[in-house]
Each structure stands twice: as structure tokens, then as C-alpha cells.
Design a protein around this motif. Sequence first.
Motif, PDB file in Angstrom:
ATOM      1  N   ASN A 165       0.844  -1.192   0.000  1.00 12.89           N
ATOM      2  CA  ASN A 165       0.000   0.000   0.000  1.00 12.89           C
ATOM      3  C   ASN A 165       0.885   1.249   0.000  1.00 12.89           C
ATOM      4  O   ASN A 165       1.996   1.235   0.545  1.00 12.89           O
ATOM      5  N   LYS A 167       0.920   4.992   1.406  1.00 10.11           N
ATOM      6  CA  LYS A 167       0.264   5.790   2.437  1.00 10.11           C
ATOM      7  C   LYS A 167       0.735   7.243   2.376  1.00 10.11           C
ATOM      8  O   LYS A 167       1.903   7.523   2.116  1.00 10.11           O
ATOM      9  N   SER A 168      -0.221   8.116   2.660  1.00 12.27           N
ATOM     10  CA  SER A 168       0.111   9.539   2.722  1.00 12.27           C
ATOM     11  C   SER A 168       0.847   9.815   4.021  1.00 12.27           C
ATOM     12  O   SER A 168       0.964   8.955   4.896  1.00 12.27           O
ATOM     13  N   GLY A 171      -0.935   8.910   7.045  1.00  8.97           N
ATOM     14  CA  GLY A 171      -1.210   7.489   7.280  1.00  8.97           C
ATOM     15  C   GLY A 171      -2.397   6.943   6.519  1.00  8.97           C
ATOM     16  O   GLY A 171      -2.781   5.773   6.714  1.00  8.97           O
ATOM     17  N   VAL A 173      -4.211   5.400   3.330  1.00 10.75           N
ATOM     18  CA  VAL A 173      -3.837   4.617   2.148  1.00 10.75           C
ATOM     19  C   VAL A 173      -4.352   5.354   0.921  1.00 10.75           C
ATOM     20  O   VAL A 173      -5.561   5.583   0.768  1.00 10.75           O
ATOM     21  N   GLN A 207       3.992   0.395   2.316  1.00  3.69           N
ATOM     22  CA  GLN A 207       3.926  -0.633   3.361  1.00  3.69           C
ATOM     23  C   GLN A 207       3.573  -1.967   2.710  1.00  3.69           C
ATOM     24  O   GLN A 207       2.531  -2.090   2.057  1.00  3.69           O
TER      25      GLN A 207
END
Length: 214
Positions: A165, A167-168, A171, A173, A207
Motif C-alpha cells: 500500500n 500511504k500519505s 497514514g 492509504v 507498506q
Amino acid sequence: MADPHELAIEANPTTEATRTRKPKRDWHLTRIGVASLLAAAVILVAVTATFYVDSQNRVSLAKSAYVAAIKTKAEHDKAVAEEEAKAQAEQAAQEAAQAEADRIEAQKKAADEAAASQGYSPSPTADGLVFYKGVSGTCGTFMPCTHLSIYSASTCPAGVYVSANLKSASGVVVGHGNGITGGLDPSTSEIIEIDFPAVNGEPATSQVTDAHCL
């Protein structure tokens, strides 16, 4: 005058008249005695025969009971032997399964230690047999990407599937990507590029969500 010879005859009667007669046998009583003896003999024979037949029957019954007992014991022994063999087989299977589990656990532990010493992290889905670590690289497209080095402690002839994923900074996605390596074995590793959709230039991190042997 009488004749002296005649007087002599009268004075001395013939011995036939004075002879002691033998008693006559009572044939009726004799026949009864014989009949009684015969009857007793018949009864004795009948009793003896009855006793013999009864004895033979008892012997036959005893033999039948003995044979039945032997058969029952044999069946019981067979059943006990089968149960013991089944229990032994189950015990052997359990011991083999435990030995295999111990071997795999030892393999995982050794792989974890070896991977950790080189900076790898275990896959969240591969149960300690597939590892990854981030490496630097140049994206092959204009989309954001991440580069991962994939290592497997077991042979994966069809490769390893990897997904991650994006992620910004907060946090959230904001993207998802995946890829498949070539065939791997414990002596090799491979770097894979995972591309994500564009995120308008916002700083983001990746991640890994899955990495498992195909």
C-alpha cells in the motif's frame, strides 16, 4: 402152611418202596430267576449305555466349549493387537508431525536470524519464510514506486507475489500496487519494483501487505 419165601417177601418189602426219592426241581422258580438275571443284565446294559452316551455328550460339549473359548480368545487377541497397532501408528504419526513442525520452526528461526542480520523483515503473510527490505532505485515510469529486495528461505520456483500500500504522510492509504518476482531459492534474492498511481506529488510511504511464495 405159608411159604417161607412169601413171608420173607412180606417182611422185607422191596427197596423200591423204601428208597428215598430226590426232590423234583421247581422249573417255574428257575425260570423266574433266569428272567430276573436277564432283566438285571438288560438294565445294567441300558444304564451303562446311557452313562456312556451322557459321557460322550459331556465330552463333546466340553470340546465345543473349549474350541469356542479358543476362538473367542483368538478374536480378542486379534482385536487387542489391531488396537495396539493403530495406537502405535497414531503415536508414530504424531511424533513424525511434531518432528516436522520442530524442523520447520527451527528452519524459520534460522531464516529469521539470517534475514534480520542482513536487514530483512519477515513477510506479514508468509509465516517467516519470505522476507523483504526496501532498497533504492529509479522508478521505471512516471508513477510513484518502491523497490524491494525479496528473499525466500524456501524454494519458490514460480516466484514470490508481493503487494504493498502507498500511504500519505497522515497514514491514509492512497494507492496500492503489486508484482511477482522470478523463481527464487534460499541462495538468491531479487529486487522488484512496485508502481503506484500518481498521488499529486504528496509525500508518501509504502507498506508491504503481502509477500508469499507462489
